[in-house]
Design a protein around this motif. Structure first.
Motif, short mmCIF file in Angstrom:
data_model
loop_
_atom_site.label_atom_id
_atom_site.label_comp_id
_atom_site.label_asym_id
_atom_site.label_seq_id
_atom_site.Cartn_x
_atom_site.Cartn_y
_atom_site.Cartn_z
N THR A 38 -28.60 39.25 -141.20
CA THR A 38 -29.99 39.70 -141.23
C THR A 38 -30.88 38.51 -141.56
OG1 THR A 38 -29.31 41.89 -141.95
CG2 THR A 38 -31.58 41.27 -142.38
N ASP A 94 -33.81 35.56 -139.45
CA ASP A 94 -34.16 35.08 -138.11
C ASP A 94 -32.88 34.89 -137.31
OD1 ASP A 94 -35.91 32.35 -136.55
OD2 ASP A 94 -36.10 34.50 -136.21
N HIS A 123 -28.28 44.67 -144.54
CA HIS A 123 -28.09 44.23 -145.93
C HIS A 123 -27.86 42.72 -145.94
CE1 HIS A 123 -26.29 43.73 -149.87
NE2 HIS A 123 -26.25 45.02 -150.11
N ILE A 124 -28.81 41.97 -146.45
CA ILE A 124 -28.58 40.51 -146.46
C ILE A 124 -27.39 40.21 -147.36
CG2 ILE A 124 -30.93 39.80 -145.94
CD1 ILE A 124 -31.39 39.26 -148.90
N GLY A 162 -31.39 32.65 -147.96
CA GLY A 162 -31.59 33.80 -148.84
C GLY A 162 -30.40 34.72 -148.86
N LEU A 205 -26.60 35.93 -151.98
CA LEU A 205 -26.09 37.19 -152.53
C LEU A 205 -24.56 37.20 -152.64
CD1 LEU A 205 -28.90 38.19 -151.07
CD2 LEU A 205 -27.93 40.44 -151.44
N ASN A 213 -34.11 27.45 -144.39
CA ASN A 213 -35.55 27.32 -144.15
C ASN A 213 -36.33 27.60 -145.42
OD1 ASN A 213 -35.28 30.03 -144.48
ND2 ASN A 213 -35.62 30.55 -142.32
N GLY A 216 -36.34 29.89 -147.92
CA GLY A 216 -36.93 31.16 -148.34
C GLY A 216 -36.64 32.31 -147.41
N TYR A 217 -37.29 33.41 -147.67
CA TYR A 217 -37.08 34.67 -146.94
C TYR A 217 -38.05 34.74 -145.76
CZ TYR A 217 -34.69 36.29 -151.23
OH TYR A 217 -33.86 36.44 -152.31
C1 LIG Z 1 -35.02 39.48 -148.41
C2 LIG Z 1 -34.76 39.98 -147.02
N1 LIG Z 1 -34.63 41.34 -146.77
C3 LIG Z 1 -34.79 42.38 -147.80
C4 LIG Z 1 -33.46 42.78 -148.36
C5 LIG Z 1 -33.23 42.78 -149.71
N2 LIG Z 1 -32.02 43.13 -150.22
C6 LIG Z 1 -31.00 43.45 -149.38
C7 LIG Z 1 -29.68 43.81 -149.98
N3 LIG Z 1 -31.15 43.45 -148.04
C8 LIG Z 1 -32.36 43.15 -147.50
N4 LIG Z 1 -32.51 43.17 -146.13
C9 LIG Z 1 -34.64 39.13 -145.94
S1 LIG Z 1 -34.39 39.73 -144.37
C10 LIG Z 1 -34.74 37.62 -146.05
O1 LIG Z 1 -35.80 37.19 -145.18
C11 LIG Z 1 -33.48 36.93 -145.64
O2 LIG Z 1 -33.68 35.54 -145.86
P1 LIG Z 1 -32.70 34.47 -145.21
O3 LIG Z 1 -31.31 34.91 -145.31
O4 LIG Z 1 -33.05 33.15 -145.78
O5 LIG Z 1 -33.07 34.53 -143.64
P2 LIG Z 1 -34.49 34.20 -143.00
O6 LIG Z 1 -35.07 33.05 -143.77
O7 LIG Z 1 -34.17 33.83 -141.58
O8 LIG Z 1 -35.32 35.44 -143.12
#
Ligand SMILES: C/C(NCc1cnc(C)nc1N)=C(/S)[C@H](O)COP(=O)(O)OP(=O)(O)O
Ligand SMILES: [Mg+2]
Length: 563
Positions: free
Chosen positions: A388, A390, A414-415, A441, A445, A467, A469-470
């Motif tokens: 999950t 980009d 779920h990231i 990001g 986890l 990159n 951050g989120y």
């Molecule tokens: C925080 C969140 N989603 C909210 C979220 C929060 N907690 C859980 C368990 N799952 C989720 N999707 C998401 S998509 C971040 O942008 C992911 O960041 P990263 O892995 O760094 O990818 P990108 O920078 O490409 O977005």
């Protein structure tokens, strides 16, 4: 006989094709773990925590078809439940087994460790019932065979997770020997009359349409209907599309393949135009949620949607139950005639594959260059995991040669899912090359599950897109919460080696550094390799920007009077 509850479970797991089960030990399950580990043909894979344990099992199920995770009571099961919810959402049959309190304690007034410190020993089962299609708690050894068989059979039939609770003093109790495994695994077939009627009605409707098209959905694989889908595509000879979460389930080299339909972020303008010109969408396991409809902007018109789910078929004005998808598509293919209009339209404006040229080798690395180099690795033996982030959009733009597989978790989203799930997948399919694209990001986890890739010498190749951050959340709605502490992800990966590991962690800040890092990774057969790719925070796909705006506006809809 020496048959015990623990041995009974072990035998059933082996009989349904499980060779490895994923575990986190606890004193509620230690004896059970002995029976599983000692059973021939079954060996445990220990995990760092129960969330990763559940994700590893769902990854194993993506390759093997079915999987098992074993955790301890309450403190273990409650985090495993997050991964089990994901297995439910993603239609993956994971058998979650949890140890539970000694039966003598249940109505004794005793208080027990790992529980809430009350006399309530039911809360775990109550949650399990919400997240699975069958949940059983064994209280007496003589009931174990029927309960275990029931739970496993429901997982197989419904392609959903199930829950089996085994008290700490039960695994070693004698119980009856299992009957033939056919009682558990024999398939159910469609109701004959309903199958005939459903395909007659569908064929009749299709015959009246000019531009029917096919749409593969995320449940196509769960239903085992991939080849039936191809048969129907060839019988109709129409354009056949995939939903984003169905990527990898229908070959992109097939002559009827017409791209990913995802509203304004579809794989090409032609794909979008041809799909939206159709007068009948024949879905196979489709699922339209807020993300897959781009904030409801690409929601289907129900009046022209015919969908076969894995045990029912809906046609405008009709619903048929107990009609199984593969049988429905297969029989329908025999009852339809050619409807080539949409394939001709697609071929007239077939999008050309744009092959980006190599970036300046010493220029700062960017997203397009990373994806160009990953694309060069994808072959028929590759399984590409897209976390999950980009990575969804980058992954969807990857061209999959025939035989290549793609894993994504777009319903649960779920990231942190990808690293543990890919570990489980690699355990199930060591002959394939598993490649993971994961953001910084998400990695924070669950990245420690690289531990098991090290321990079991799984040469998984992890591209860590850093990159800073989120970025998905930034594109949906930005704030300070979308910034994170930057790690040295490459050093983190190697820190997990301890004295014996062979993992490699590499940094890539330019195209040439990435090229040499990939060379090193491909030579590392003894363990995982993580390549940390440094890219700018706003260096994301245009599709994410457009999609993010649409999702943000859908999220922002004010409450209306009636809700
Ligand atoms: C925080 C969140 N989603 C909210 C979220 C929060 N907690 C859980 C368990 N799952 C989720 N999707 C998401 S998509 C971040 O942008 C992911 O960041 P990263 O892995 O760094 O990818 P990108 O920078 O490409 O977005
Ligand atoms: Mg990120």
């Amino acid at each position: 006989s020496t048959m015990t509850v623990g041995t009974y479970l072990a035998q059933r797991l082996v009989e349904i094709g499980i060779k490895n089960h994923f575990v986190v030990p606890g004193d509620y399950n230690l004896r059970l773990l002995d029976f599983l580990e000692y059973y021939p043909g079954l060996s445990e894979i220990g995990c760092c925590n129960e969330l990763n344990c559940a994700f590893a099992a769902e990854g194993y199920a993506r390759s093997n078809g079915i999987a098992c995770a074993v955790v301890t009571y309450s403190v273990g099961a409650l985090t495993a439940f997050d991964g089990i919810g994901g297995a439910y959402a993603e239609n993956l049959p994971v058998i979650l087994v949890s140890g539970s309190p000694n039966t003598n304690d249940l109505s004794s007034g005793h208080l027990l460790h790992h529980t809430l410190g009350t006399h309530d020993f039911e809360y775990q089962m109550e949650i399990a019932k919400k997240l699975t299609c069958a949940a059983v708690a064994i209280k007496r050894a003589e009931d174990a065979p029927v309960m275990i068989d029931h739970a496993i059979r429901q997982a197989i039939l419904q392609h959903k997770p199930v829950y089996i609770e085994i008290p700490t003093n039960m695994a070693n109790q004698p119980c009856p020997v299992p009957g033939p495994i056919s009682a558990v695994i024999s398939p159910e077939i469609s109701d004959k009359e309903s199958l005939e009627k459903a395909t007659d009605i569908a064929a009749e409707l299709i015959s009246k349409k000019e531009k029917p098209i096919l749409l593969a959905g995320p449940k196509l694989r769960a239903a085992g209907a991939e080849s039936a889908f191809v048969k129907l595509a060839e019988a109709l000879n129409c354009a056949a599309f995939i939903m984003p979460a169905a990527k990898g389930f229908y070959s992109e080299e097939h002559k009827n393949y017409a791209g990913v339909y995802w509203g304004e972020v579809s794989s090409s303008e032609t794909t979008k135009a041809v799909y939206e010109s159709s007068d009948l969408v024949i879905g196979a396991g489709v699922l339209f949620n807020d993300y897959s409809t781009v904030g409801w902007r690409a929601a289907p018109n129900p009046n022209i949607l015919l969908n076969s789910d894995y045990t029912s078929v809906s046609i405008p004005g009709y619903v048929f139950s107990r009609v199984y998808m593969a049988e429905f598509l297969e029989l329908l293919a025999k009852k339809v005639s050619k409807k080539p209009a949409t394939l001709e339209a697609y071929n007239k404006a077939r999008p050309q594959t744009v092959v980006p040229k190599a970036a300046e080798p010493k220029a700062a690395l960017n997203r397009v260059e990373v994806m160009r180099q990953i694309q060069g690795l994808v072959d028929s033996n590759t399984t590409l995991y897209a976390e999950t982030g980009d990575s969804w959009f980058n992954g969807l733009q990857m061209k999959l040669p025939a035989g290549a597989k793609f894993e994504v978790e777009m319903q649960w989203g779920h990231i942190g899912w990808s690293v543990p799930s890919a570990m489980g997948y690699a355990v199930a399919a060591p002959e394939r090359r598993t490649i993971v694209m994961v953001g910084d990001g998400s990695f924070q986890l669950t990245g420690q599950e690289i531990s098991q890739m090290i321990r079991h010498k799984l040469p998984v190749l992890i591209f860590l897109l850093n990159n800073r951050g989120y970025t998905i959340e930034i594109q949906i709605h930005d704030g300070p919460y979308n910034r994170i502490q930057n790690w040295d992800f490459a050093a983190f990966c190697e820190s997990l080696n301890g004295e014996t590991g062979k993992a490699k962690g590499l940094h890539a800040k330019t195209g040439e550094e990435l090229t040499s890092a990939i060379k090193v990774a491909l030579q590392n057969k003894e363990g995982p390799t993580l390549i940390e790719c440094a890219i700018d925070t706003d260096d994301c796909t245009q599709e994410l920007v457009d999609w993010g705006k649409a999702v943000a506006s859908a999220n922002a809809r004010p409450p209306t009077a009636d809700n």
